[in-house]
Design an enzyme around this catalytic site. Sequence first.
Site, PDB file in Angstrom:
ATOM      1  N   LYS A 204     -39.273  22.467 -25.491  1.00  0.00           N
ATOM      2  CA  LYS A 204     -39.162  23.919 -25.431  1.00  0.00           C
ATOM      3  C   LYS A 204     -40.232  24.598 -26.282  1.00  0.00           C
ATOM      4  O   LYS A 204     -40.859  23.997 -27.150  1.00  0.00           O
ATOM      5  CB  LYS A 204     -37.746  24.360 -25.802  1.00  0.00           C
ATOM      6  CG  LYS A 204     -36.750  23.950 -24.723  1.00  0.00           C
ATOM      7  CD  LYS A 204     -35.481  24.742 -24.727  1.00  0.00           C
ATOM      8  CE  LYS A 204     -34.684  24.433 -23.450  1.00  0.00           C
ATOM      9  NZ  LYS A 204     -33.402  25.153 -23.398  1.00  0.00           N
ATOM     10  N   ARG A 245     -30.302  16.527 -23.412  1.00  0.00           N
ATOM     11  CA  ARG A 245     -30.958  16.682 -22.109  1.00  0.00           C
ATOM     12  C   ARG A 245     -32.461  16.658 -22.360  1.00  0.00           C
ATOM     13  O   ARG A 245     -32.990  17.540 -23.044  1.00  0.00           O
ATOM     14  CB  ARG A 245     -30.529  18.000 -21.464  1.00  0.00           C
ATOM     15  CG  ARG A 245     -31.128  18.265 -20.079  1.00  0.00           C
ATOM     16  CD  ARG A 245     -30.653  19.633 -19.576  1.00  0.00           C
ATOM     17  NE  ARG A 245     -31.119  19.925 -18.229  1.00  0.00           N
ATOM     18  CZ  ARG A 245     -32.283  20.491 -17.930  1.00  0.00           C
ATOM     19  NH1 ARG A 245     -33.123  20.829 -18.927  1.00  0.00           N
ATOM     20  NH2 ARG A 245     -32.612  20.735 -16.682  1.00  0.00           N
TER      21      ARG A 245
END
Length: 266
Positions: A204, A245
Amino acid sequence: MGVVNVTPDSFSDGGLWFDSEAAVNHGLRLAAQGADIVDVGGESTRPGAERPPVDEELRRVVPVIQELTGAGVTVSVDTMRAEVAEQALNAGAHLVNDVSGGLADPELLRVVADAGVPIILMHWRAHARHMQEHTEYADVVADVIAELLPRVDAAVAAGVAPERIVIDPGLGFAKTWQHNWTILARLAEIVGTGHPVLVAASRKTFLGELLADPVSGERRAPAGRDAATAALSTTIALDRAWCVRVHDVPASLDAVRVAARLGMER
Protein backbone atom coordinates in the site's frame (compact mmCIF):
# COMPACT_ATOMS: atom_id res chain seq x y z
CA MET A 1 -4.59 -14.83 1.55
CA GLY A 2 -3.09 -14.29 -1.89
CA VAL A 3 -4.46 -11.56 -4.17
CA VAL A 4 -5.67 -12.02 -7.75
CA ASN A 5 -6.80 -8.71 -9.21
CA VAL A 6 -8.72 -9.41 -12.42
CA THR A 7 -8.68 -5.71 -13.22
CA PRO A 8 -6.96 -3.31 -15.61
CA ASP A 9 -6.44 -0.60 -12.99
CA SER A 10 -5.57 -1.94 -9.52
CA PHE A 11 -2.84 0.11 -7.86
CA SER A 12 -0.32 -2.71 -7.47
CA ASP A 13 -0.65 -5.00 -10.45
CA GLY A 14 -3.47 -3.65 -12.58
CA GLY A 15 -3.58 -5.42 -15.93
CA LEU A 16 -1.15 -8.22 -15.11
CA TRP A 17 -3.91 -10.74 -14.40
CA PHE A 18 -6.74 -9.15 -16.41
CA ASP A 19 -6.77 -12.06 -18.85
CA SER A 20 -8.71 -14.99 -17.36
CA GLU A 21 -6.03 -17.55 -18.15
CA ALA A 22 -3.32 -15.38 -16.60
CA ALA A 23 -5.50 -14.84 -13.52
CA VAL A 24 -6.12 -18.57 -13.10
CA ASN A 25 -2.44 -19.39 -13.49
CA HIS A 26 -1.53 -16.72 -10.96
CA GLY A 27 -4.10 -18.03 -8.49
CA LEU A 28 -2.77 -21.57 -8.87
CA ARG A 29 0.75 -20.27 -8.32
CA LEU A 30 -0.26 -18.44 -5.13
CA ALA A 31 -1.92 -21.59 -3.80
CA ALA A 32 1.14 -23.67 -4.67
CA GLN A 33 3.30 -21.14 -2.81
CA GLY A 34 1.27 -21.66 0.34
CA ALA A 35 -1.70 -19.28 0.23
CA ASP A 36 -4.56 -20.74 2.29
CA ILE A 37 -7.09 -18.58 0.42
CA VAL A 38 -6.94 -16.96 -3.01
CA ASP A 39 -8.92 -13.70 -3.15
CA VAL A 40 -10.36 -12.98 -6.61
CA GLY A 41 -11.65 -9.49 -7.32
CA GLY A 42 -12.92 -7.73 -10.42
CA GLU A 43 -13.23 -4.16 -9.14
CA SER A 44 -10.31 -1.89 -8.32
CA THR A 45 -10.70 -0.05 -5.01
CA ARG A 46 -7.67 2.19 -5.36
CA PRO A 47 -8.39 5.85 -4.50
CA GLY A 48 -10.34 7.48 -7.31
CA ALA A 49 -11.21 4.26 -9.13
CA GLU A 50 -14.41 4.06 -11.17
CA ARG A 51 -16.73 1.08 -10.65
CA PRO A 52 -17.15 -1.38 -13.54
CA PRO A 53 -20.68 -2.37 -14.59
CA VAL A 54 -21.95 -5.47 -12.80
CA ASP A 55 -21.90 -7.52 -16.01
CA GLU A 56 -18.24 -6.67 -16.51
CA GLU A 57 -17.36 -7.58 -12.92
CA LEU A 58 -19.11 -10.93 -13.40
CA ARG A 59 -17.29 -11.53 -16.67
CA ARG A 60 -13.98 -10.93 -14.95
CA VAL A 61 -14.36 -13.09 -11.84
CA VAL A 62 -16.77 -15.97 -12.41
CA PRO A 63 -14.68 -17.97 -14.94
CA VAL A 64 -11.55 -17.53 -12.80
CA ILE A 65 -13.35 -18.72 -9.68
CA GLN A 66 -14.75 -21.74 -11.51
CA GLU A 67 -11.29 -22.79 -12.67
CA LEU A 68 -9.58 -22.25 -9.34
CA THR A 69 -12.20 -23.99 -7.22
CA GLY A 70 -12.31 -26.81 -9.75
CA ALA A 71 -8.59 -27.26 -9.09
CA GLY A 72 -9.21 -27.49 -5.34
CA VAL A 73 -8.23 -23.93 -4.38
CA THR A 74 -10.08 -22.21 -1.53
CA VAL A 75 -11.34 -18.97 -3.06
CA SER A 76 -12.83 -15.80 -1.64
CA VAL A 77 -14.60 -13.34 -3.91
CA ASP A 78 -13.73 -9.71 -3.35
CA THR A 79 -16.95 -7.88 -4.19
CA MET A 80 -19.41 -5.33 -2.84
CA ARG A 81 -22.31 -6.55 -4.98
CA ALA A 82 -24.90 -9.14 -3.98
CA GLU A 83 -25.35 -10.39 -7.54
CA VAL A 84 -21.62 -10.95 -7.97
CA ALA A 85 -21.36 -12.63 -4.58
CA GLU A 86 -24.25 -14.96 -5.41
CA GLN A 87 -22.88 -16.00 -8.79
CA ALA A 88 -19.36 -16.35 -7.39
CA LEU A 89 -20.64 -18.64 -4.62
CA ASN A 90 -22.56 -20.65 -7.21
CA ALA A 91 -19.28 -20.94 -9.13
CA GLY A 92 -17.60 -22.45 -6.07
CA ALA A 93 -16.29 -19.55 -3.97
CA HIS A 94 -15.99 -20.43 -0.30
CA LEU A 95 -16.30 -16.99 1.31
CA VAL A 96 -17.05 -13.35 0.52
CA ASN A 97 -14.69 -10.44 1.12
CA ASP A 98 -16.81 -7.26 1.14
CA VAL A 99 -14.68 -4.15 1.48
CA SER A 100 -17.81 -2.10 2.15
CA GLY A 101 -18.81 -4.18 5.17
CA GLY A 102 -22.24 -4.74 3.67
CA LEU A 103 -22.96 -1.03 3.23
CA ALA A 104 -22.65 -0.76 -0.57
CA ASP A 105 -25.29 -3.44 -1.19
CA PRO A 106 -27.23 -4.56 1.91
CA GLU A 107 -28.61 -7.54 -0.03
CA LEU A 108 -25.13 -9.05 0.01
CA LEU A 109 -25.51 -10.00 3.67
CA ARG A 110 -28.64 -11.99 2.85
CA VAL A 111 -26.82 -13.81 0.05
CA VAL A 112 -24.03 -14.77 2.43
CA ALA A 113 -26.49 -15.85 5.12
CA ASP A 114 -28.45 -18.01 2.66
CA ALA A 115 -25.23 -19.65 1.46
CA GLY A 116 -23.97 -20.29 4.99
CA VAL A 117 -20.45 -19.10 4.16
CA PRO A 118 -18.04 -16.79 6.00
CA ILE A 119 -17.84 -13.07 5.27
CA ILE A 120 -15.11 -10.51 5.77
CA LEU A 121 -16.48 -7.09 6.73
CA MET A 122 -14.09 -4.20 6.16
CA HIS A 123 -14.29 -0.74 7.68
CA TRP A 124 -15.59 1.53 4.91
CA ARG A 125 -17.04 5.00 4.59
CA ALA A 126 -17.42 5.65 0.85
CA HIS A 127 -16.64 4.29 -2.59
CA ALA A 128 -13.11 4.66 -3.95
CA ARG A 129 -13.86 7.84 -5.85
CA HIS A 130 -14.78 9.72 -2.66
CA MET A 131 -13.31 7.74 0.23
CA GLN A 132 -10.41 10.11 0.92
CA GLU A 133 -12.93 12.87 1.59
CA HIS A 134 -13.90 11.00 4.77
CA THR A 135 -10.73 10.81 6.87
CA GLU A 136 -11.82 12.64 10.02
CA TYR A 137 -11.54 10.61 13.25
CA ALA A 138 -11.49 11.51 16.92
CA ASP A 139 -9.48 8.34 17.63
CA VAL A 140 -9.00 6.24 14.53
CA VAL A 141 -8.79 2.88 16.30
CA ALA A 142 -11.75 3.49 18.60
CA ASP A 143 -13.78 4.94 15.73
CA VAL A 144 -12.99 2.04 13.40
CA ILE A 145 -14.09 -0.44 16.07
CA ALA A 146 -17.22 1.60 16.81
CA GLU A 147 -18.15 1.63 13.11
CA LEU A 148 -17.28 -2.03 12.46
CA LEU A 149 -19.24 -3.61 15.29
CA PRO A 150 -22.62 -2.41 13.95
CA ARG A 151 -21.71 -4.05 10.63
CA VAL A 152 -21.20 -7.30 12.53
CA ASP A 153 -24.61 -6.80 14.12
CA ALA A 154 -26.16 -6.17 10.70
CA ALA A 155 -24.66 -9.39 9.34
CA VAL A 156 -25.96 -11.37 12.32
CA ALA A 157 -29.39 -9.76 11.90
CA ALA A 158 -29.35 -10.87 8.25
CA GLY A 159 -28.73 -14.44 9.36
CA VAL A 160 -24.95 -14.80 9.15
CA ALA A 161 -23.61 -17.01 11.94
CA PRO A 162 -21.44 -14.91 14.31
CA GLU A 163 -18.56 -17.40 14.11
CA ARG A 164 -18.43 -16.89 10.33
CA ILE A 165 -17.72 -13.16 10.54
CA VAL A 166 -14.23 -11.68 10.07
CA ILE A 167 -13.45 -7.96 10.42
CA ASP A 168 -10.88 -5.85 8.57
CA PRO A 169 -9.81 -2.36 9.73
CA GLY A 170 -9.56 -1.17 6.11
CA LEU A 171 -6.04 0.22 5.84
CA GLY A 172 -5.96 2.93 3.18
CA PHE A 173 -9.74 3.21 2.94
CA ALA A 174 -10.79 6.65 4.22
CA LYS A 175 -7.50 6.67 6.15
CA THR A 176 -4.42 8.88 6.03
CA TRP A 177 -0.98 7.27 6.09
CA GLN A 178 -0.67 8.16 9.77
CA HIS A 179 -4.02 6.49 10.46
CA ASN A 180 -2.70 3.28 8.89
CA TRP A 181 0.37 3.28 11.13
CA THR A 182 -1.73 3.98 14.22
CA ILE A 183 -4.06 1.08 13.42
CA LEU A 184 -1.12 -1.28 12.92
CA ALA A 185 0.54 -0.13 16.15
CA ARG A 186 -2.71 -0.70 18.07
CA LEU A 187 -3.95 -3.74 16.15
CA ALA A 188 -4.25 -5.72 19.39
CA GLU A 189 -7.19 -3.52 20.33
CA ILE A 190 -9.07 -4.59 17.20
CA VAL A 191 -8.14 -8.23 17.74
CA GLY A 192 -9.39 -7.76 21.28
CA THR A 193 -12.96 -7.37 20.01
CA GLY A 194 -12.99 -11.17 19.79
CA HIS A 195 -13.61 -11.33 16.06
CA PRO A 196 -11.10 -12.85 13.63
CA VAL A 197 -9.20 -10.00 11.96
CA LEU A 198 -7.92 -9.77 8.39
CA VAL A 199 -5.27 -7.15 7.63
CA ALA A 200 -4.50 -5.99 4.10
CA ALA A 201 -1.35 -3.86 4.19
CA SER A 202 0.37 -5.36 1.16
CA ARG A 203 2.18 -2.90 -1.11
CA LYS A 204 0.00 0.00 0.00
CA THR A 205 0.92 3.61 -0.61
CA PHE A 206 1.87 4.37 2.98
CA LEU A 207 4.68 1.82 2.59
CA GLY A 208 5.79 3.44 -0.66
CA GLU A 209 5.95 6.75 1.16
CA LEU A 210 7.97 5.27 4.03
CA LEU A 211 10.41 3.72 1.55
CA ALA A 212 10.72 6.78 -0.69
CA ASP A 213 14.10 7.48 -2.26
CA PRO A 214 16.04 9.64 0.24
CA VAL A 215 17.50 11.79 -2.54
CA SER A 216 14.68 12.28 -5.03
CA GLY A 217 11.82 11.73 -2.61
CA GLU A 218 10.20 9.49 -5.20
CA ARG A 219 7.80 7.01 -3.65
CA ARG A 220 8.89 3.34 -3.82
CA ALA A 221 6.99 1.49 -6.57
CA PRO A 222 4.43 -1.14 -5.44
CA ALA A 223 6.53 -4.13 -6.54
CA GLY A 224 9.38 -2.85 -4.35
CA ARG A 225 7.30 -2.92 -1.17
CA ASP A 226 7.17 -6.68 -0.58
CA ALA A 227 9.96 -6.82 2.01
CA ALA A 228 8.23 -4.12 4.05
CA THR A 229 4.94 -5.99 3.63
CA ALA A 230 6.56 -9.15 5.02
CA ALA A 231 7.91 -7.18 7.97
CA LEU A 232 4.39 -6.02 8.73
CA SER A 233 3.09 -9.58 8.31
CA THR A 234 5.35 -10.52 11.24
CA THR A 235 3.96 -7.85 13.53
CA ILE A 236 0.38 -8.51 12.42
CA ALA A 237 0.77 -12.22 13.17
CA LEU A 238 2.34 -11.47 16.56
CA ASP A 239 -0.79 -9.45 17.35
CA ARG A 240 -2.75 -12.65 16.59
CA ALA A 241 -4.65 -11.48 13.54
CA TRP A 242 -6.47 -14.23 11.67
CA CYS A 243 -5.03 -13.56 8.22
CA VAL A 244 -2.85 -11.28 6.12
CA ARG A 245 -3.89 -10.44 2.55
CA VAL A 246 -0.76 -10.16 0.39
CA HIS A 247 0.46 -10.02 -3.19
CA ASP A 248 3.70 -11.92 -2.53
CA VAL A 249 2.97 -15.12 -0.61
CA PRO A 250 6.37 -16.75 0.16
CA ALA A 251 7.87 -13.84 2.10
CA SER A 252 4.77 -13.30 4.23
CA LEU A 253 4.37 -17.03 4.78
CA ASP A 254 7.90 -17.11 6.21
CA ALA A 255 7.09 -14.07 8.32
CA VAL A 256 4.00 -15.74 9.76
CA ARG A 257 6.03 -18.88 10.54
CA VAL A 258 8.56 -16.77 12.42
CA ALA A 259 5.80 -15.06 14.37
CA ALA A 260 4.20 -18.41 15.22
CA ARG A 261 7.49 -19.74 16.55
CA LEU A 262 8.07 -16.63 18.61
CA GLY A 263 4.56 -16.94 19.96
CA MET A 264 5.43 -20.35 21.37
CA GLU A 265 7.98 -18.65 23.62
CA ARG A 266 5.55 -16.11 25.04
